[in-house]
Motif scaffolding. Structure first.
Motif, PDB file in Angstrom:
ATOM      1  N   HIS A  96      13.314 -13.822 115.815  1.00 55.05           N
ATOM      2  CA  HIS A  96      13.667 -15.223 115.601  1.00 55.05           C
ATOM      3  C   HIS A  96      13.589 -16.068 116.867  1.00 55.05           C
ATOM      4  CE1 HIS A  96      15.501 -13.765 111.763  1.00 55.05           C
ATOM      5  NE2 HIS A  96      15.096 -14.962 111.361  1.00 55.05           N
ATOM      6  N   THR A  97      13.489 -15.411 118.023  1.00 51.37           N
ATOM      7  CA  THR A  97      13.470 -16.167 119.277  1.00 51.37           C
ATOM      8  C   THR A  97      12.163 -15.970 120.040  1.00 51.37           C
ATOM      9  OG1 THR A  97      14.615 -14.338 120.409  1.00 51.37           O
ATOM     10  CG2 THR A  97      15.979 -16.107 119.503  1.00 51.37           C
ATOM     11  N   THR A  98      11.135 -15.543 119.342  1.00 56.31           N
ATOM     12  CA  THR A  98       9.813 -15.371 119.952  1.00 56.31           C
ATOM     13  C   THR A  98       8.758 -16.000 119.055  1.00 56.31           C
ATOM     14  OG1 THR A  98      10.569 -13.217 120.807  1.00 56.31           O
ATOM     15  CG2 THR A  98       8.213 -13.710 120.973  1.00 56.31           C
ATOM     16  N   LYS A  99       7.892 -16.833 119.629  1.00 56.09           N
ATOM     17  CA  LYS A  99       6.818 -17.467 118.868  1.00 56.09           C
ATOM     18  C   LYS A  99       5.497 -16.774 119.178  1.00 56.09           C
ATOM     19  CE  LYS A  99       4.381 -21.863 118.135  1.00 56.09           C
ATOM     20  NZ  LYS A  99       4.292 -23.286 118.528  1.00 56.09           N
ATOM     21  N   ASP A 100       4.807 -16.323 118.134  1.00 61.32           N
ATOM     22  CA  ASP A 100       3.512 -15.658 118.298  1.00 61.32           C
ATOM     23  C   ASP A 100       2.462 -16.620 118.852  1.00 61.32           C
ATOM     24  OD1 ASP A 100       4.740 -13.493 117.085  1.00 61.32           O
ATOM     25  OD2 ASP A 100       3.796 -13.801 115.136  1.00 61.32           O
ATOM     26  N   HIS A 101       1.736 -16.165 119.881  1.00 66.16           N
ATOM     27  CA  HIS A 101       0.577 -16.899 120.386  1.00 66.16           C
ATOM     28  C   HIS A 101      -0.673 -16.030 120.380  1.00 66.16           C
ATOM     29  CE1 HIS A 101       2.015 -20.864 121.833  1.00 66.16           C
ATOM     30  NE2 HIS A 101       3.186 -20.252 121.834  1.00 66.16           N
ATOM     31  N   TYR A 102      -0.483 -14.733 120.409  1.00 60.31           N
ATOM     32  CA  TYR A 102      -1.608 -13.793 120.323  1.00 60.31           C
ATOM     33  C   TYR A 102      -1.059 -12.524 119.682  1.00 60.31           C
ATOM     34  CZ  TYR A 102      -5.547 -10.800 121.704  1.00 60.31           C
ATOM     35  OH  TYR A 102      -6.631  -9.949 121.696  1.00 60.31           O
ATOM     36  N   GLY A 103      -1.557 -12.184 118.484  1.00 57.71           N
ATOM     37  CA  GLY A 103      -1.007 -11.061 117.748  1.00 57.71           C
ATOM     38  C   GLY A 103       0.199 -11.477 116.915  1.00 57.71           C
ATOM     39  N   VAL A 104       0.747 -10.507 116.176  1.00 55.26           N
ATOM     40  CA  VAL A 104       1.896 -10.754 115.292  1.00 55.26           C
ATOM     41  C   VAL A 104       3.007  -9.785 115.666  1.00 55.26           C
ATOM     42  CG1 VAL A 104       2.715 -10.814 112.910  1.00 55.26           C
ATOM     43  CG2 VAL A 104       0.354 -11.501 113.431  1.00 55.26           C
TER      44      VAL A 104
END
Length: 315
Positions: A96-104
């Motif tokens: 909940h406190t990490t936004k994906d930018h590369y990969g899932v």
């Protein structure tokens, strides 16, 4: 001027060149994700690499050193297998406190349960309580005063998870969470925000507030009481649990040993932790299950009362 939206793509390209197909994930965390960053904020980046080695750590240090504001670089780097076997207590907060930018990220972490979130809160509260008591006893007053604003930072993360247990909603920013809270929870968060902004404070007042809040949360049992089903039926003592290796409706995502449960499915579809949080509680479906002459509760309505208790405890 530093721009996180240009920093992350540049970092990803450098990491792809350095690690090739071994780069599995890059995500944003911290104040830049929450929109709360200042010129002094760390740049919190999470990176996952397959078969991570010490040489890879050195290479990563070279990469971030080549970028602007490298002295503010922070965050978390991890190997794939290490992450797949991570303690599930931390996974809800991580996702909940990490936004994906590369990969899932969700594809790389173990599953977690609501009881894992509850235990994460208990562990975090215990650590915070121990920290403030230990420093109060064994450190000089000036160190206590200097350290308290940093100690208060963990309040936000604990309250995020407590609110999630209460409502089924994970709130991402301090401002939004403050509007969701009331009473001492709101006061302790407002104090954390004020200290984080560098405002002057009365140490004794701020310390006593934090001490009392930790003590209340650890001993009061309110949200930290285990919610072990959606409908209020206590799965923990169920006679079918061991023989059928049943994890209950929460652990099995609404599919206990007898198949899909309509009550659990309804509750989960509405994003609720248990039926007591629903605006239609107690609904006809729950009453039907609770008062069924053959498979219902003894006494009838027992699970409804349990959901009502869970609901009232979280207020």
């Amino acid at each position: 001027m530093f721009e996180i939206d240009t920093y992350i793509p540049a970092l990803i390209e450098l990491l792809k060149a350095a690690y090739k197909e071994r780069l599995l994930y890059v995500g944003l965390q911290g104040s830049y994700l929450r929109g709360e960053a200042t010129e002094h904020s760390d740049i919190d980046i999470m990176v996952v690499i397959s078969d991570l080695s010490v040489a890879d750590l050195a290479k990563y240090r070279e990469v971030i050193s080549s970028l602007e504001d490298h002295d503010k670089s922070c965050g978390f780097i991890c190997g794939e297998e290490e992450l797949r076997n991570w303690n599930p207590l931390e996974i809800c907060h991580l996702l909940h406190t990490t936004k994906d930018h590369y990969g899932v990220l969700a594809d790389l972490v173990p599953r977690y349960s609501e009881n894992d979130v509850r235990n994460f809160v208990k562990l975090s509260l215990g650590n915070l309580y121990h920290e403030i008591c230990h420093r109060y006893l064994h450190a000089p007053k000036e160190k206590n005063v200097a350290s308290l604003p940093f100690t208060y930072r963990s309040v936000f993360f604990i309250l995020q998870n407590l609110h999630y247990l209460n409502s089924g909603k994970f709130v991402g920013t301090k401002k939004e969470l403050r509007e969701e809270l009331s009473g001492k929870d709101r006061l302790v968060l407002e104090t954390a925000i004020s200290l984080g902004d560098g405002c002057e404070f009365d140490f004794d007042e701020a310390f006593e507030l934090l001490f009392a809040w930790c003590k209340e949360k650890l001993s009061g049992g309110r949200t930290l009481e285990a919610v072990d089903s959606r409908c209020g039926l206590h799965c923990t003592g169920c006679e079918y649990k061991a023989p059928f290796n049943c994890g209950g409706c929460i652990e099995t995502n609404g599919h206990p040993f007898h198949g899909e449960c309509p009550v659990a499915a309804c509750c989960q579809s509405k994003g609720k932790v248990h039926c007591g949080q629903c605006g239609e509680f107690p609904c006809e479906l729950l009453v039907q299950y609770s008062c069924d002459p053959e498979h219902g509760d003894t006494p009838p309505g027992a699970r409804i009362e349990q959901c009502r208790r869970w609901r009232d405890l979280s207020k």
